[in-house]
Design a protein around this motif. Structure first.
Motif, PDB file in Angstrom:
ATOM      1  N   LEU A   1       0.904  -0.951  -0.024  1.00  0.00           N
ATOM      2  CA  LEU A   1       0.301   0.008   0.051  1.00  0.00           C
ATOM      3  C   LEU A   1       0.744   1.384   0.150  1.00  0.00           C
ATOM      4  O   LEU A   1       0.464   2.259  -0.017  1.00  0.00           O
ATOM      5  CB  LEU A   1      -0.896   0.209   1.238  1.00  0.00           C
ATOM      6  CG  LEU A   1      -2.070  -0.771   0.794  1.00  0.00           C
ATOM      7  CD1 LEU A   1      -2.795  -1.572   2.740  1.00  0.00           C
ATOM      8  CD2 LEU A   1      -3.415  -1.126   0.262  1.00  0.00           C
TER       9      LEU A   1
ATOM     10  N   ILE B   1      -4.283   7.186   0.331  1.00  0.00           N
ATOM     11  CA  ILE B   1      -5.069   6.807   0.147  1.00  0.00           C
ATOM     12  C   ILE B   1      -6.236   7.039   1.281  1.00  0.00           C
ATOM     13  O   ILE B   1      -7.488   7.715   0.622  1.00  0.00           O
ATOM     14  CB  ILE B   1      -5.068   5.316   0.368  1.00  0.00           C
ATOM     15  CG1 ILE B   1      -3.965   4.504  -0.288  1.00  0.00           C
ATOM     16  CG2 ILE B   1      -6.269   4.502   0.284  1.00  0.00           C
ATOM     17  CD1 ILE B   1      -3.289   2.950  -0.355  1.00  0.00           C
TER      18      ILE B   1
ATOM     19  N   MET C   1      -7.836   4.767  -3.803  1.00  0.00           N
ATOM     20  CA  MET C   1      -6.985   3.449  -4.734  1.00  0.00           C
ATOM     21  C   MET C   1      -6.396   3.243  -5.739  1.00  0.00           C
ATOM     22  O   MET C   1      -5.110   3.273  -6.052  1.00  0.00           O
ATOM     23  CB  MET C   1      -7.126   2.540  -3.755  1.00  0.00           C
ATOM     24  CG  MET C   1      -7.056   1.757  -2.213  1.00  0.00           C
ATOM     25  SD  MET C   1      -6.912   0.077  -1.403  1.00  0.00           S
ATOM     26  CE  MET C   1      -8.617  -0.320  -1.297  1.00  0.00           C
TER      27      MET C   1
ATOM     28  N   GLN D   1      -4.380   6.476  -6.494  1.00  0.00           N
ATOM     29  CA  GLN D   1      -2.763   6.346  -6.514  1.00  0.00           C
ATOM     30  C   GLN D   1      -2.628   4.859  -6.583  1.00  0.00           C
ATOM     31  O   GLN D   1      -0.641   4.771  -6.616  1.00  0.00           O
ATOM     32  CB  GLN D   1      -2.879   5.886  -4.114  1.00  0.00           C
ATOM     33  CG  GLN D   1      -3.191   7.036  -3.558  1.00  0.00           C
ATOM     34  CD  GLN D   1      -1.983   8.082  -3.852  1.00  0.00           C
ATOM     35  OE1 GLN D   1      -0.823   8.197  -4.182  1.00  0.00           O
ATOM     36  NE2 GLN D   1      -2.921   9.269  -4.079  1.00  0.00           N
TER      37      GLN D   1
ATOM     38  N   GLN E   1      -5.467  -3.771  -3.430  1.00  0.00           N
ATOM     39  CA  GLN E   1      -6.676  -3.249  -3.115  1.00  0.00           C
ATOM     40  C   GLN E   1      -7.927  -4.551  -2.257  1.00  0.00           C
ATOM     41  O   GLN E   1      -7.957  -4.074  -1.570  1.00  0.00           O
ATOM     42  CB  GLN E   1      -7.482  -3.011  -4.639  1.00  0.00           C
ATOM     43  CG  GLN E   1      -6.580  -1.568  -5.142  1.00  0.00           C
ATOM     44  CD  GLN E   1      -7.769  -0.675  -5.654  1.00  0.00           C
ATOM     45  OE1 GLN E   1      -9.419  -0.676  -5.950  1.00  0.00           O
ATOM     46  NE2 GLN E   1      -7.264  -0.092  -6.916  1.00  0.00           N
TER      47      GLN E   1
END
Length: 151
Positions: free
Chosen positions: A41, A50, A124, A127, A134
């Motif tokens: 992430l 996020i 998400m 990004q 995800q």
């Protein structure tokens, strides 16, 4: 492992949201056994981006923005950042309220929940978080629906 087929643009947002919701409802919390998801992430900085995108979208989302009346945006972002960080195997400690207690008086519906999921997925996507990553985060968040949806 939860696997869903990503709906392309031609299938439209409602179907895409339904597929994401399916991933949420059938998810498993086994992804945070180490810090792999946290790193995927983008670490703390990636998670912060996020969460910023998620909350910025939610505060503008006509479907759910009224649910955030009186909620301090910066404090909410910090709380959710810590929660995502901890859930994904990062070094953070979430010390916020339980999901049941913090959402009890909001009378949230499945539609409200799904709108927030769509906002999270858009954040998400922005990004450039890979779809499989995800789904791993969504699977960790999925069990919370039982405490969030109260109406």
């Amino acid at each position: 492992m939860t696997r869903i087929v990503r709906a392309g643009p031609s299938l439209g947002l409602p179907l895409r949201a339904a597929l994401v919701t399916l991933a949420l409802w059938s998810g498993s919390a086994s992804w945070a056994a180490d810090d792999t998801l946290f790193r995927a992430l983008g670490g703390d900085a990636g998670i912060a981006r996020i969460v910023d995108g998620l909350i910025d979208r939610a505060y503008l989302d006509d479907r759910i923005k009224a649910k955030f009346d009186g909620v301090k945006q910066a404090a909410l972002k910090e709380s959710i950042r810590k929660q995502f960080c901890q859930l994904s195997g990062g070094p953070c400690v979430y010390d916020g309220e339980t999901m049941r207690n913090s959402h009890a008086q909001l009378a949230l519906t499945k539609a409200d929940f799904n709108a927030l999921v769509e906002d999270l997925q858009a954040a998400m996507d922005e990004q450039q978080v890979p779809f499989t990553v995800q789904n791993k985060l969504l699977a960790l968040l999925a069990p919370m629906h039982r405490d969030i949806i109260t109406k």
